[in-house]
Design an enzyme around this catalytic site. Sequence first.
Site, PDB file in Angstrom:
ATOM      1  CB  SER A  17     -11.775   6.849  -3.152  1.00 49.25           C
ATOM      2  OG  SER A  17     -12.957   7.126  -4.325  1.00 49.25           O
ATOM      3  CG  HIS A  62     -11.319   2.864  -4.506  1.00 46.86           C
ATOM      4  ND1 HIS A  62     -11.933   1.487  -3.958  1.00 46.86           N
ATOM      5  CD2 HIS A  62     -12.442   3.592  -4.946  1.00 46.86           C
ATOM      6  CE1 HIS A  62     -12.927   1.433  -4.385  1.00 46.86           C
ATOM      7  NE2 HIS A  62     -13.222   2.189  -4.683  1.00 46.86           N
ATOM      8  CG  ASP A  87     -15.933   4.658  -5.421  1.00 43.49           C
ATOM      9  OD1 ASP A  87     -15.358   3.552  -4.898  1.00 43.49           O
ATOM     10  OD2 ASP A  87     -15.083   5.831  -4.602  1.00 43.49           O
ATOM     11  CG  MET A 110     -21.038   5.323  -7.368  1.00 45.40           C
ATOM     12  SD  MET A 110     -21.367   6.721  -6.453  1.00 45.40           S
ATOM     13  CE  MET A 110     -20.184   6.784  -5.040  1.00 45.40           C
ATOM     14  CG  HIS A 167     -16.334  -0.490  -5.258  1.00 41.30           C
ATOM     15  ND1 HIS A 167     -16.453   0.736  -4.101  1.00 41.30           N
ATOM     16  CD2 HIS A 167     -17.228  -1.147  -5.383  1.00 41.30           C
ATOM     17  CE1 HIS A 167     -17.088  -0.041  -3.849  1.00 41.30           C
ATOM     18  NE2 HIS A 167     -18.159  -1.004  -4.364  1.00 41.30           N
ATOM     19  CG  MET A 173     -20.571   0.592  -5.663  1.00 45.48           C
ATOM     20  SD  MET A 173     -20.745   2.127  -4.516  1.00 45.48           S
ATOM     21  CE  MET A 173     -19.314   2.566  -5.627  1.00 45.48           C
ATOM     22  CG  MET A 216     -19.532  -1.646   0.873  1.00 49.26           C
ATOM     23  SD  MET A 216     -17.610  -0.396   0.161  1.00 49.26           S
ATOM     24  CE  MET A 216     -18.304   1.077  -0.099  1.00 49.26           C
ATOM     25  CG  ASP A 269     -14.097   1.467  -0.929  1.00 48.69           C
ATOM     26  OD1 ASP A 269     -14.340   3.523  -0.640  1.00 48.69           O
ATOM     27  OD2 ASP A 269     -14.881   1.563  -1.539  1.00 48.69           O
TER      28      ASP A 269
HETATM   29  C1  DX5 Z   1     -18.802   5.103  -1.831  1.00 51.19           C
HETATM   30  C2  DX5 Z   1     -17.845   4.773  -2.413  1.00 51.19           C
HETATM   31  C3  DX5 Z   1     -16.254   5.419  -1.645  1.00 51.19           C
HETATM   32  C4  DX5 Z   1     -16.219   6.913  -1.660  1.00 51.19           C
HETATM   33  C5  DX5 Z   1     -15.292   7.212  -0.195  1.00 51.19           C
HETATM   34  O1  DX5 Z   1     -19.451   4.611  -1.674  1.00 51.19           O
HETATM   35  O2  DX5 Z   1     -17.441   3.371  -2.026  1.00 51.19           O
HETATM   36  O3  DX5 Z   1     -15.126   4.676  -2.278  1.00 51.19           O
HETATM   37  O4  DX5 Z   1     -15.479   7.202  -2.008  1.00 51.19           O
HETATM   38  O5  DX5 Z   1     -15.104   8.003   0.517  1.00 51.19           O
HETATM   39  P1  DX5 Z   1     -14.822   8.572   2.099  1.00 51.19           P
HETATM   40  O6  DX5 Z   1     -13.421   8.512   2.028  1.00 51.19           O
HETATM   41  O7  DX5 Z   1     -14.574  10.636   2.347  1.00 51.19           O
HETATM   42  O8  DX5 Z   1     -16.124   7.792   2.981  1.00 51.19           O
HETATM   43 ZN    ZN Z   2     -15.963   2.414  -3.481  1.00 52.61          ZN
END
Ligand code: DX5
Ligand code: ZN
Length: 224
Positions: free
Chosen positions: A11, A36, A38, A40, A69, A71, A142, A181
């Site tokens: 990620s 991946h 993320d 947000m 992903h 969010m 999640m 994740d």
């Molecule tokens: C959290 C993200 C993850 C995050 C995971 O909201 O969706 O993808 O990067 O990080 P680790 O592996 O450090 O928990």
């Molecule tokens: Zn994620």
Amino acid sequence: MNHSTHLILPSLLASDWSKIDVEVKRAANAGAQWLHLDVMDGNFVDNISFGPQMVQVVRKCTDMYLDVHLMIHRPDHYLERFIKTGVQNITIHVEANYDTSVAETLKRIRAAGLHCGLALHPDTPFEAALPYVRDIDLLLVMTVVPGFGGQPFMEKETMPKLAAARDYRDAHGLSFHLEVDGGIATATAPIAKQHGANLYVCGTSAFGAPDMNQSMRDLAASVA
Ligand code: DX5
Ligand code: ZN
């Protein structure tokens, strides 16, 4: 690739964004096939990461399979901008706000020729995904409350749901991937595997490891 293939997905949230091109190559050299990303919005989750422009930058750095992903609230509103970046998969949350609907948004992702995923917050039961399971390529369970890397794996809150999703999929002849994740490391990935996962998103345990090559090898071995 079907759900009997097990992949570790670094990620980018945990990478060094001051040299994102180097980081993307570091992941590829460490054996990653999928990355991946993320996204947000500071609204759906209590953190702001990056948007379509950054996804575009990453796209320019690699031909690797990019797994986005979202969010964010209103994935339907922002969808075209992410589709245009040329990523391979877009995952939306069932809990987000939509002007249209979850079903319509998934359909638009598919119609654009991309894979589509549906994500479930740890508090959301598997049943919330049921109306969509025939229309998705991936279900993201999640394993932390979304928003931040480095949180502990929520085993007892999320593993029964993952197993329920696996059992339902297999009983109904469906074929979506099961992705986990949050808090995934060599100690937790095998637990997720046991409950049905085949895609393992790793931030801290991949980009954040002292030796990413070694860590990716260890992670892959832990689910082999
Ligand atoms: C959290 C993200 C993850 C995050 C995971 O909201 O969706 O993808 O990067 O990080 P680790 O592996 O450090 O928990
Ligand atoms: Zn994620």
